[in-house]
Design an enzyme around this catalytic site. Sequence first.
Site, mmCIF file in Angstrom:
data_model
loop_
_atom_site.group_PDB
_atom_site.id
_atom_site.type_symbol
_atom_site.label_atom_id
_atom_site.label_comp_id
_atom_site.label_asym_id
_atom_site.label_seq_id
_atom_site.Cartn_x
_atom_site.Cartn_y
_atom_site.Cartn_z
ATOM 1 N N GLN A 195 -4.090 28.578 -4.161
ATOM 2 C CA GLN A 195 -3.246 29.179 -5.197
ATOM 3 C C GLN A 195 -2.169 30.103 -4.643
ATOM 4 O O GLN A 195 -1.137 30.297 -5.275
ATOM 5 C CB GLN A 195 -4.125 29.946 -6.189
ATOM 6 N N ASP A 231 -8.227 29.689 2.697
ATOM 7 C CA ASP A 231 -7.975 28.781 1.577
ATOM 8 C C ASP A 231 -6.804 29.326 0.769
ATOM 9 O O ASP A 231 -6.933 30.333 0.076
ATOM 10 C CB ASP A 231 -9.249 28.695 0.731
ATOM 11 N N LYS A 233 -3.316 22.491 -4.804
ATOM 12 C CA LYS A 233 -2.639 22.934 -6.019
ATOM 13 C C LYS A 233 -1.114 23.008 -5.914
ATOM 14 O O LYS A 233 -0.403 22.088 -6.290
ATOM 15 C CB LYS A 233 -3.210 24.284 -6.455
ATOM 16 N N GLU A 287 -10.246 33.420 0.593
ATOM 17 C CA GLU A 287 -8.950 33.381 -0.098
ATOM 18 C C GLU A 287 -8.248 34.729 0.104
ATOM 19 O O GLU A 287 -8.890 35.769 0.068
ATOM 20 C CB GLU A 287 -9.144 33.157 -1.591
ATOM 21 N N ARG A 296 -5.659 35.743 -15.913
ATOM 22 C CA ARG A 296 -5.052 35.271 -14.668
ATOM 23 C C ARG A 296 -3.663 34.738 -15.006
ATOM 24 O O ARG A 296 -3.532 33.745 -15.715
ATOM 25 C CB ARG A 296 -5.887 34.166 -14.027
ATOM 26 N N TRP A 336 -14.111 30.828 -4.949
ATOM 27 C CA TRP A 336 -14.106 29.481 -5.547
ATOM 28 C C TRP A 336 -13.418 28.557 -4.550
ATOM 29 O O TRP A 336 -12.224 28.685 -4.280
ATOM 30 C CB TRP A 336 -13.367 29.458 -6.886
#
Length: 468
Positions: A275, A272, A301, A239, A435, A166
């Site tokens: 998070q 990336d 984020k 990620e 999550r 994502w």
Amino acid sequence: MASETVQSEFADKSIGPTTQSYDIVTSLYRNEDQAALRRKTSQYLFNYGTRFMKDVICGAKGLYVYTAAGHRVLDWTSGQMSCLLGHGHPEIVKTIADHAANLDHLFSGMVSPPVITLGERLCSLLPPGLDKAFFLSTGGESNEAAVKLAKVYTGKFEIVAVNGSWHGVTAQALSVQYHYGRKGQGPLMPGMHMLPAPNAYRSIFRHPDGSYDWETELDYGWSLIDQASCGSLAAVIVECIQSSAGIHVLPAGYLKALKNHCEKRGMLLIVDEAQTGVGRCGDMMAILHEDVVPDILTLSKTLGNGLPLSAVVTNSDIEKVCVERDYCFYTTHVNDPLPAAVGNKVLEIVQRDHLVEHSRAMGKILHEGLVVLKQRYGCIGDVRGRGLMAGVEIVADRVLKTPAPELARSIADKAYDLGVWANLSSHGSFSGTFRIAPPITVTRDQILEGIQLLEQAFAATPGAMPLY
């Protein structure tokens, strides 16, 4: 022994649904009628691809959010995985107020002290080779800029990403996104390729002893890409922990092998860390855990603690070439001073208060508690993650690993009613995985509180398969 300590601390405790007033925040919306708000939601708000929750949130403070009905919920997902320091952190609030009053938004060609300071502070936290930064608003925007950067620098256009990724919903970011959102709009960007997701729990690639054979899987994926490529491979974007895919951690050595594949083909590596960055996983950045320096790093984020702030960081050589080739990513809010000041304050607090170390320690307690729950409930197929980022996958059968999204939804709804929000995506591709990513300011007691509430949710849900 440690897990036994965690087990004993929440085994016999009971925490019920919490309803309490929250004067500081809910006073803003004290007299709101939740039923009326829900009617107006249905009447006026466009559904942009998610199921709106039943409650309207009227307050947020620390690690808790408060509904219009007065229900207090432990926020174990940091808003949208973003409020790294919790909601309403007093120093963040002051920074916002000071800059809203004195230095908020500028012409995009102007530069200001908050932007300069954030660039210096961020680059000083990163390894050599990541020393040039600029700042945007969202994670999708930063990934869009990074992909364009790779294309302009290499002069090539094919981009590789990982199944389950994502990276955002803008044109190029969406085109390298394989989790959700690709349908209904005709052709995406050309030249996009997909590697198999490194899913240690479900991958069919196994050694004779049953362990995960990610190296063969990765090599196989590249063999397919090499056959499909038209000879214009520019970059890989990845990620370190695939969050939307269900909190899948890259296996040890995977990122380094991925960089080797890139170098062999003359490609750039984009990581990336929307998070995983800024301490979430027990390191200041996840790339430091892997000891890999990408060509381009993106952050979002966690950097803005819930405000729209993202970053693209690369090196001087890439900048020089891209300037010569007229690279342009000029937006209304590029290098805005107010969000940059917030990002600078976030990094200052994380360093000053030793929150990376705290995240690592609290993550150990969190994972120990979740493992105890797995020992108690047969519907928990897998517990995974690192630091204060955890995934709990719900299955109907541990041996067959049969996905059980409806059971997961029932547990999630019960947990929310009891007072803990652990995100469960409504998309079927998620396979029913919680999550969990609380703010890294979380205390030991708040972790145990959340574990206790999850325990009660599992115990109260038919089909959870208690093992005791």
